[in-house]
Design an enzyme around this catalytic site. Structure first.
Site, PDB file in Angstrom:
ATOM      1  N   ARG A  41       0.853  -1.191   0.000  1.00 48.81           N
ATOM      2  CA  ARG A  41       0.000   0.000   0.000  1.00 48.81           C
ATOM      3  C   ARG A  41       0.890   1.242   0.000  1.00 48.81           C
ATOM      4  O   ARG A  41       1.655   1.471   0.935  1.00 48.81           O
ATOM      5  CB  ARG A  41      -0.934   0.010   1.218  1.00 48.81           C
ATOM      6  CG  ARG A  41      -2.050  -1.033   1.155  1.00 48.81           C
ATOM      7  CD  ARG A  41      -3.047  -0.695   0.059  1.00 48.81           C
ATOM      8  NE  ARG A  41      -4.107  -1.708  -0.088  1.00 48.81           N
ATOM      9  CZ  ARG A  41      -4.098  -2.655  -1.000  1.00 48.81           C
ATOM     10  NH1 ARG A  41      -3.071  -2.755  -1.843  1.00 48.81           N
ATOM     11  NH2 ARG A  41      -5.100  -3.513  -1.096  1.00 48.81           N
ATOM     12  N   ARG A  68      -3.427  26.413  -8.409  1.00 50.00           N
ATOM     13  CA  ARG A  68      -3.004  25.118  -7.889  1.00 50.00           C
ATOM     14  C   ARG A  68      -2.440  24.292  -9.032  1.00 50.00           C
ATOM     15  O   ARG A  68      -3.175  23.813  -9.892  1.00 50.00           O
ATOM     16  CB  ARG A  68      -4.182  24.401  -7.219  1.00 50.00           C
ATOM     17  CG  ARG A  68      -4.688  25.095  -5.965  1.00 50.00           C
ATOM     18  CD  ARG A  68      -3.614  25.179  -4.888  1.00 50.00           C
ATOM     19  NE  ARG A  68      -4.127  25.666  -3.622  1.00 50.00           N
ATOM     20  CZ  ARG A  68      -3.374  25.867  -2.550  1.00 50.00           C
ATOM     21  NH1 ARG A  68      -2.066  25.618  -2.604  1.00 50.00           N
ATOM     22  NH2 ARG A  68      -3.908  26.310  -1.420  1.00 50.00           N
ATOM     23  N   ALA A  80      -6.313  28.460   4.555  1.00 47.13           N
ATOM     24  CA  ALA A  80      -5.887  27.150   5.041  1.00 47.13           C
ATOM     25  C   ALA A  80      -4.370  27.097   5.062  1.00 47.13           C
ATOM     26  O   ALA A  80      -3.691  27.913   4.435  1.00 47.13           O
ATOM     27  CB  ALA A  80      -6.448  26.039   4.154  1.00 47.13           C
ATOM     28  N   LEU A  82      -0.719  24.346   6.401  1.00 44.58           N
ATOM     29  CA  LEU A  82      -0.189  23.128   6.998  1.00 44.58           C
ATOM     30  C   LEU A  82       0.044  23.295   8.492  1.00 44.58           C
ATOM     31  O   LEU A  82       0.260  24.404   8.989  1.00 44.58           O
ATOM     32  CB  LEU A  82       1.147  22.767   6.338  1.00 44.58           C
ATOM     33  CG  LEU A  82       1.131  22.424   4.851  1.00 44.58           C
ATOM     34  CD1 LEU A  82       2.561  22.221   4.365  1.00 44.58           C
ATOM     35  CD2 LEU A  82       0.311  21.178   4.601  1.00 44.58           C
ATOM     36  N   GLU A  97      -2.935  31.329  10.038  1.00 43.15           N
ATOM     37  CA  GLU A  97      -3.239  31.282   8.610  1.00 43.15           C
ATOM     38  C   GLU A  97      -4.260  32.347   8.213  1.00 43.15           C
ATOM     39  O   GLU A  97      -4.152  32.943   7.136  1.00 43.15           O
ATOM     40  CB  GLU A  97      -3.750  29.890   8.228  1.00 43.15           C
ATOM     41  CG  GLU A  97      -2.708  28.787   8.337  1.00 43.15           C
ATOM     42  CD  GLU A  97      -1.523  28.980   7.412  1.00 43.15           C
ATOM     43  OE1 GLU A  97      -1.675  29.654   6.368  1.00 43.15           O
ATOM     44  OE2 GLU A  97      -0.435  28.469   7.727  1.00 43.15           O
ATOM     45  N   GLU A 101      -3.051  34.907   5.364  1.00 44.05           N
ATOM     46  CA  GLU A 101      -3.653  34.841   4.038  1.00 44.05           C
ATOM     47  C   GLU A 101      -4.712  35.907   3.804  1.00 44.05           C
ATOM     48  O   GLU A 101      -4.903  36.332   2.661  1.00 44.05           O
ATOM     49  CB  GLU A 101      -4.255  33.453   3.809  1.00 44.05           C
ATOM     50  CG  GLU A 101      -3.208  32.353   3.748  1.00 44.05           C
ATOM     51  CD  GLU A 101      -3.738  31.065   3.153  1.00 44.05           C
ATOM     52  OE1 GLU A 101      -4.964  30.914   3.024  1.00 44.05           O
ATOM     53  OE2 GLU A 101      -2.908  30.205   2.805  1.00 44.05           O
ATOM     54  N   PRO A 119      -8.456   9.459   2.068  1.00 44.57           N
ATOM     55  CA  PRO A 119      -7.942   8.378   2.911  1.00 44.57           C
ATOM     56  C   PRO A 119      -7.510   7.127   2.157  1.00 44.57           C
ATOM     57  O   PRO A 119      -6.833   6.279   2.740  1.00 44.57           O
ATOM     58  CB  PRO A 119      -9.118   8.081   3.844  1.00 44.57           C
ATOM     59  CG  PRO A 119     -10.331   8.561   3.120  1.00 44.57           C
ATOM     60  CD  PRO A 119      -9.873   9.763   2.348  1.00 44.57           C
ATOM     61  N   GLY A 120      -7.853   7.021   0.890  1.00 44.12           N
ATOM     62  CA  GLY A 120      -7.390   5.877   0.119  1.00 44.12           C
ATOM     63  C   GLY A 120      -5.946   6.002  -0.335  1.00 44.12           C
ATOM     64  O   GLY A 120      -5.330   5.003  -0.727  1.00 44.12           O
ATOM     65  N   GLU A 124      -3.582  12.683   5.113  1.00 43.50           N
ATOM     66  CA  GLU A 124      -3.850  14.065   5.506  1.00 43.50           C
ATOM     67  C   GLU A 124      -5.153  14.175   6.291  1.00 43.50           C
ATOM     68  O   GLU A 124      -6.197  13.671   5.869  1.00 43.50           O
ATOM     69  CB  GLU A 124      -3.944  14.991   4.287  1.00 43.50           C
ATOM     70  CG  GLU A 124      -4.209  16.444   4.688  1.00 43.50           C
ATOM     71  CD  GLU A 124      -4.362  17.385   3.511  1.00 43.50           C
ATOM     72  OE1 GLU A 124      -4.325  18.605   3.729  1.00 43.50           O
ATOM     73  OE2 GLU A 124      -4.493  16.900   2.367  1.00 43.50           O
ATOM     74  N   GLU A 148       0.955  32.360  -3.571  1.00 41.95           N
ATOM     75  CA  GLU A 148       0.175  33.234  -2.703  1.00 41.95           C
ATOM     76  C   GLU A 148       0.325  34.710  -3.073  1.00 41.95           C
ATOM     77  O   GLU A 148      -0.536  35.523  -2.734  1.00 41.95           O
ATOM     78  CB  GLU A 148       0.579  33.015  -1.242  1.00 41.95           C
ATOM     79  CG  GLU A 148       0.192  31.645  -0.713  1.00 41.95           C
ATOM     80  CD  GLU A 148       0.546  31.464   0.745  1.00 41.95           C
ATOM     81  OE1 GLU A 148       1.245  32.347   1.297  1.00 41.95           O
ATOM     82  OE2 GLU A 148       0.123  30.463   1.338  1.00 41.95           O
TER      83      GLU A 148
END
Length: 208
Positions: A41, A68, A80, A82, A97, A101, A119-120, A124, A148
């Site tokens: 996996r 993006r 948003a 990290l 943030e 931003e 999740p697959g 995160e 940004e």
């Protein structure tokens, strides 16, 4: 049976990290299946994120338009970022943030919802906050760079964002989840019934 996600960990017989990037990496685990077979996996290892649905007194959300590169689109998003520091309090990260931003601060903070983005294939976890009672942040604007530096900012009524998400015009995961969750909260017990801003987060434990 309760419809609730529960912790579980299948046995891993071997693990490797074939790629390490600046913020994320790729891991390969050999996982034992229920029938005893072992499969590979591959998944992205991510530090986690926070996102903020910041609503002003007119019910408008602060949104940002940013390029993006992986999807080759300029997306409308909510602020948003990290979780750069292991164990960092997610509320503190969200406040940072929102300032960096949008140059905005908020007096009322709640946890809107917690999600795993993909999740697959990635671990995160994102905590999405609701921020209200907005005002201009103190001091100089934060100096931004790279993607940004080209961001646009707007304030858009919540129903318009919901319409755009359902029409296939808005695609950012955190924005879509946030506006749908906020709309559901308003239709239910209201924002004051949401979890407190420092509610436990098992996906990314932190110290208050």
């Amino acid at each position: 049976m309760a419809i609730e996600d529960t912790p579980e960990q299948w046995r891993v017989t071997a693990t490797a990290t074939p790629f390490r990037g600046n913020k994320t990496s790729v891991r390969t685990d050999d996982v034992v299946m229920p029938d005893g077979t072992v499969v590979h996996r591959d998944y992205q290892v991510h530090p986690g994120s926070v996102a903020i649905l910041a609503l002003d007194g007119e019910g408008r959300a602060v949104v940002l338009r940013q390029y993006r590169h992986p999807v080759r689109q300029r997306l409308w998003e909510i602020p948003a970022g990290l979780l750069d520091i292991p164990g960092e309090n997610p509320l503190h990260a969200a406040q940072r943030e929102l300032y960096e931003e949008a140059h905005v601060k908020a007096e009322d903070w709640r946890v809107l919802t917690d999600v795993y983005t993909t999740p697959g294939g990635c671990d995160e976890a994102v905590r999405i906050f609701l921020a209200r009672e907005l005002s201009e942040a103190d001091g100089e604007r934060y100096e931004v760079s790279h993607e940004e530096a080209d961001m646009e900012q707007a304030r858009v009524p919540l129903p318009e964002l919901v319409r755009g998400a359902l029409a296939g015009e808005l695609h950012n995961n955190s924005l879509v989840v946030a506006v749908m969750a906020a709309t559901a909260a308003l239709a239910g017990e209201g924002f004051d019934a949401l979890r407190p801003a420092e509610a436990p987060w098992p996906a990314r434990p932190f110290e208050a």
